[in-house]
Design a protein around this motif. Structure first.
Motif, PDB file in Angstrom:
ATOM      1  N   GLY A 155      53.692  26.970  70.588  1.00  0.00           N
ATOM      2  CA  GLY A 155      52.383  26.570  70.092  1.00  0.00           C
ATOM      3  C   GLY A 155      52.498  26.026  68.684  1.00  0.00           C
ATOM      4  N   SER A 156      51.516  25.200  68.302  1.00  0.00           N
ATOM      5  CA  SER A 156      51.432  24.689  66.934  1.00  0.00           C
ATOM      6  C   SER A 156      49.967  24.594  66.537  1.00  0.00           C
ATOM      7  N   GLY A 201      57.413  22.458  61.438  1.00  0.00           N
ATOM      8  CA  GLY A 201      56.123  21.781  61.358  1.00  0.00           C
ATOM      9  C   GLY A 201      55.889  21.299  59.939  1.00  0.00           C
ATOM     10  N   SER A 202      55.165  20.183  59.796  1.00  0.00           N
ATOM     11  CA  SER A 202      55.126  19.512  58.500  1.00  0.00           C
ATOM     12  C   SER A 202      53.760  18.911  58.186  1.00  0.00           C
ATOM     13  N   LEU A 229      50.418  23.743  60.235  1.00  0.00           N
ATOM     14  CA  LEU A 229      50.504  24.941  59.404  1.00  0.00           C
ATOM     15  C   LEU A 229      51.322  26.063  60.019  1.00  0.00           C
ATOM     16  N   CYS A 230      51.429  26.100  61.347  1.00  0.00           N
ATOM     17  CA  CYS A 230      52.108  27.216  61.994  1.00  0.00           C
ATOM     18  C   CYS A 230      52.720  26.760  63.311  1.00  0.00           C
ATOM     19  N   VAL A 231      53.938  27.192  63.589  1.00  0.00           N
ATOM     20  CA  VAL A 231      54.582  26.971  64.891  1.00  0.00           C
ATOM     21  C   VAL A 231      55.150  28.301  65.367  1.00  0.00           C
ATOM     22  N   GLN A 232      55.100  28.528  66.667  1.00  0.00           N
ATOM     23  CA  GLN A 232      55.695  29.750  67.211  1.00  0.00           C
ATOM     24  C   GLN A 232      56.058  29.562  68.671  1.00  0.00           C
ATOM     25  N   ILE A 255      49.487  23.678  72.756  1.00  0.00           N
ATOM     26  CA  ILE A 255      50.524  24.378  73.509  1.00  0.00           C
ATOM     27  C   ILE A 255      51.401  23.327  74.186  1.00  0.00           C
ATOM     28  N   TRP A 256      52.700  23.402  73.912  1.00  0.00           N
ATOM     29  CA  TRP A 256      53.662  22.401  74.359  1.00  0.00           C
ATOM     30  C   TRP A 256      54.714  23.034  75.272  1.00  0.00           C
TER      31      TRP A 256
END
Length: 520
Positions: free
Chosen positions: A416-417, A369-370, A403-406, A426-427
């Motif tokens: 999620g991101s 993530g960027s 800021l966060c991916v998991q 949620i992807w």
């Protein structure tokens, strides 16, 4: 389901308007100034702050109206001080309708009271199927023990943003030496956690044996059970715990990635398996100990040209890991081959990289993530040693820096991101090729948006012990003037279950309703 993308769009109505840009902030209240900066939701830089505040409030109000439809359960907990990290700890006990579980948070104060690491007890309400198991035990002549308050859905009229949830109760406070930027739990024993602060060291804590402290101005800081040394400059965010060995990984402003093993400071379970004491070996005797033990690194890895922002271990090997940084690079490492990169993708994104996660179900898939507002999915088999690598897919659904991916622990293709736009998306990458015409306005792969936060969502964590349950936290200093918001939630299972299964259930329900309606 084809309607899932529509639910995602409905969960996050888009507001309009712009604002005068303040200096953007990265990771909570950490400033990082760019000359051409844009605010997360600003399309017109000179439109005025009132319009943006109004659009944020309008979006939030619309989301509140959809809570009973979109969520199986949601708890909102107001925080006096912002928290930059939130993590699930061990499950403590299980009951018929809810489980009790540890929750790790932080309090990032203004200096009037100490910064703290908070250990809370959280009551996690079970999914609706838990109550359905007892329907057949119907007692017409008595008040059934099975009929109890099972679920609290927050109705829009009852939603109190200023209240603290009865589901979250503070259990213990640790006075932390500096603000807590990142918390990570040891998978082999989630009572052991690591924290990052504004220093070069990583701090290890046994939260069960640490004394409970009263956070007042002037109070001495708590003493870590172990200190990991090796960075030459501050290491603030990049932190990971290995799923297969008691290894710790960190990255920092010194542009390096550092690896430790805390094996020498952990007792073997063996003959003392029933002991409830600390698993961290102590070098002193009880209260006479004046200094925390420390351990140096197993390896220091160089390859980044700027601050390392996040790190992740391979799910299958303690010797393989990856890192991302402000140099826009994604680097894969193997401790067995030395301290130089195995693979370095020079331009993994079009801006700084903030976060990375390695798929626990498939060790070939890596998420990044960027600050370019995107999430990218890489297959390491497609990456070459000369820095060439094309992502499998670029997920575009955020309007500000990610800021966060998991990855989701419950389904291998779901992740999620969270971002500075206040959204937690949620992807499901399996749905990218199944985009329907009805969801044409929704980004491919996106099937749910959690829009309950009114400012940047700085961290979130899937609950491995309770499927599809998430804790998320936002730093609300810019929009509400202080504090933060902690939310624990579970989307309706009608959203993520297979379409055929959901339609069959709804068909049965419709038949039941029609049958009841036809009776005199």
């Amino acid at each position: 389901m084809e309607s899932d993308e529509a639910a995602a769009a409905a969960a996050s109505p888009q507001g309009s308007g712009g604002t005068v840009s303040p200096a953007p902030k990265k990771r909570g209240r950490k400033p990082k100034i760019k000359e051409d900066s844009q605010t997360p939701w600003s399309s017109s830089q000179q439109s005025g702050g009132k319009k943006t505040k109004q659009s944020v409030d309008e979006k939030y109000t619309q989301w509140k109206g959809l809570v009973p439809i979109l969520y199986d359960w949601l708890a909102n907990h107001n925080l006096v001080w912002p928290s930059l990290s939130c993590r699930w700890g061990p499950q403590l006990d299980q009951a018929t309708y809810k489980n009790r579980q540890r929750l790790y948070l932080s309090e990032q104060t203004d200096g009037s009271v100490p910064n703290t690491l908070v250990i809370a007890n959280c009551e996690v309400v079970k999914p609706r199927v838990a109550a359905a198991e007892h329907i057949s035990q119907f007692n017409e002549e008595a008040r059934s023990p099975f009929v109890k308050k099972y679920k609290t859905i927050i109705h829009p009229g009852e939603f109190n943003e200023e209240a603290r949830s009865p589901f979250v109760k503070k259990y213990k406070t640790i006075i932390h030496p500096g603000e807590v930027n990142r918390i990570r739990e040891l998978p082999q024993n989630s009572k052991i956690i690591a924290t990052h602060t504004d220093s070069p060291d990583v701090l290890i804590w046994d939260v069960e044996t640490q004394p409970n402290r009263h956070a007042v101005l002037g109070a001495a800081t708590s003493r870590p059970d172990l200190i990991l040394t090796g960075h030459q400059d501050n290491a603030e965010f990049a932190l990971a715990m290995c799923p297969t060995e008691p290894f710790v990984l960190s990255g920092g402003k010194d542009k390096s990635v550092v690896l430790w093993s805390i094996q020498d400071h952990i007792t073997t379970v063996g003959t003392d398996s029933k002991s409830s004491g600390s698993i961290i070996k102590q070098t002193g005797e009880g209260g006479d100990k004046t200094e925390s033990p420390s351990v140096g690194p197993r390896g220091v890895y160089h390859g980044h040209d700027d601050t390392v922002e996040d790190v992740a271990f391979s799910p299958t090997s303690a010797q393989e890991f990856c890192s991302v940084g402000d140099d826009s690079c994604l680097i894969l490492w193997d401790a067995r081959t030395g301290t130089s990169p195995v693979t370095k993708v020079e331009k993994a994104h079009d801006a700084d990289l903030h976060c990375v996660d390695w798929n626990p179900h498939d060790d070939n898939l890596i998420l990044t993530g960027s600050a370019d507002n995107t999430v990218r999915l890489y297959d390491r088999r497609n990456l070459t040693s000369n820095g060439v690598g094309t992502p499998i897919y670029k997920f575009e659904g955020h309007r500000a820096a990610v800021l966060c991916v998991q990855w989701c622990p419950d389904k291998s293709s779901v992740f999620g991101s969270s971002a500075e736009d206040g959204l937690l998306n949620i992807w499901d990458y399996d749905r990218v090729s199944k985009k329907s015409d009805r969801a044409a306005k929704s980004p491919a792969g996106l099937f749910f948006q959690h829009a309950g936060h009114r400012d940047k969502v700085v961290d979130f964590h899937w609950n491995a012990a309770d499927p599809w349950t998430i804790v998320s936290v936002s730093d609300d200093c810019e929009t509400t003037g202080g504090g933060g918001t902690l939310q624990i939630w579970r989307m309706s299972d009608l959203i993520y279950r297979p379409e055929e299964e959901v339609l069959a259930e709804l068909g049965t329900f419709k038949s039941h309703v029609m049958t009841c309606a036809s009776k005199p």
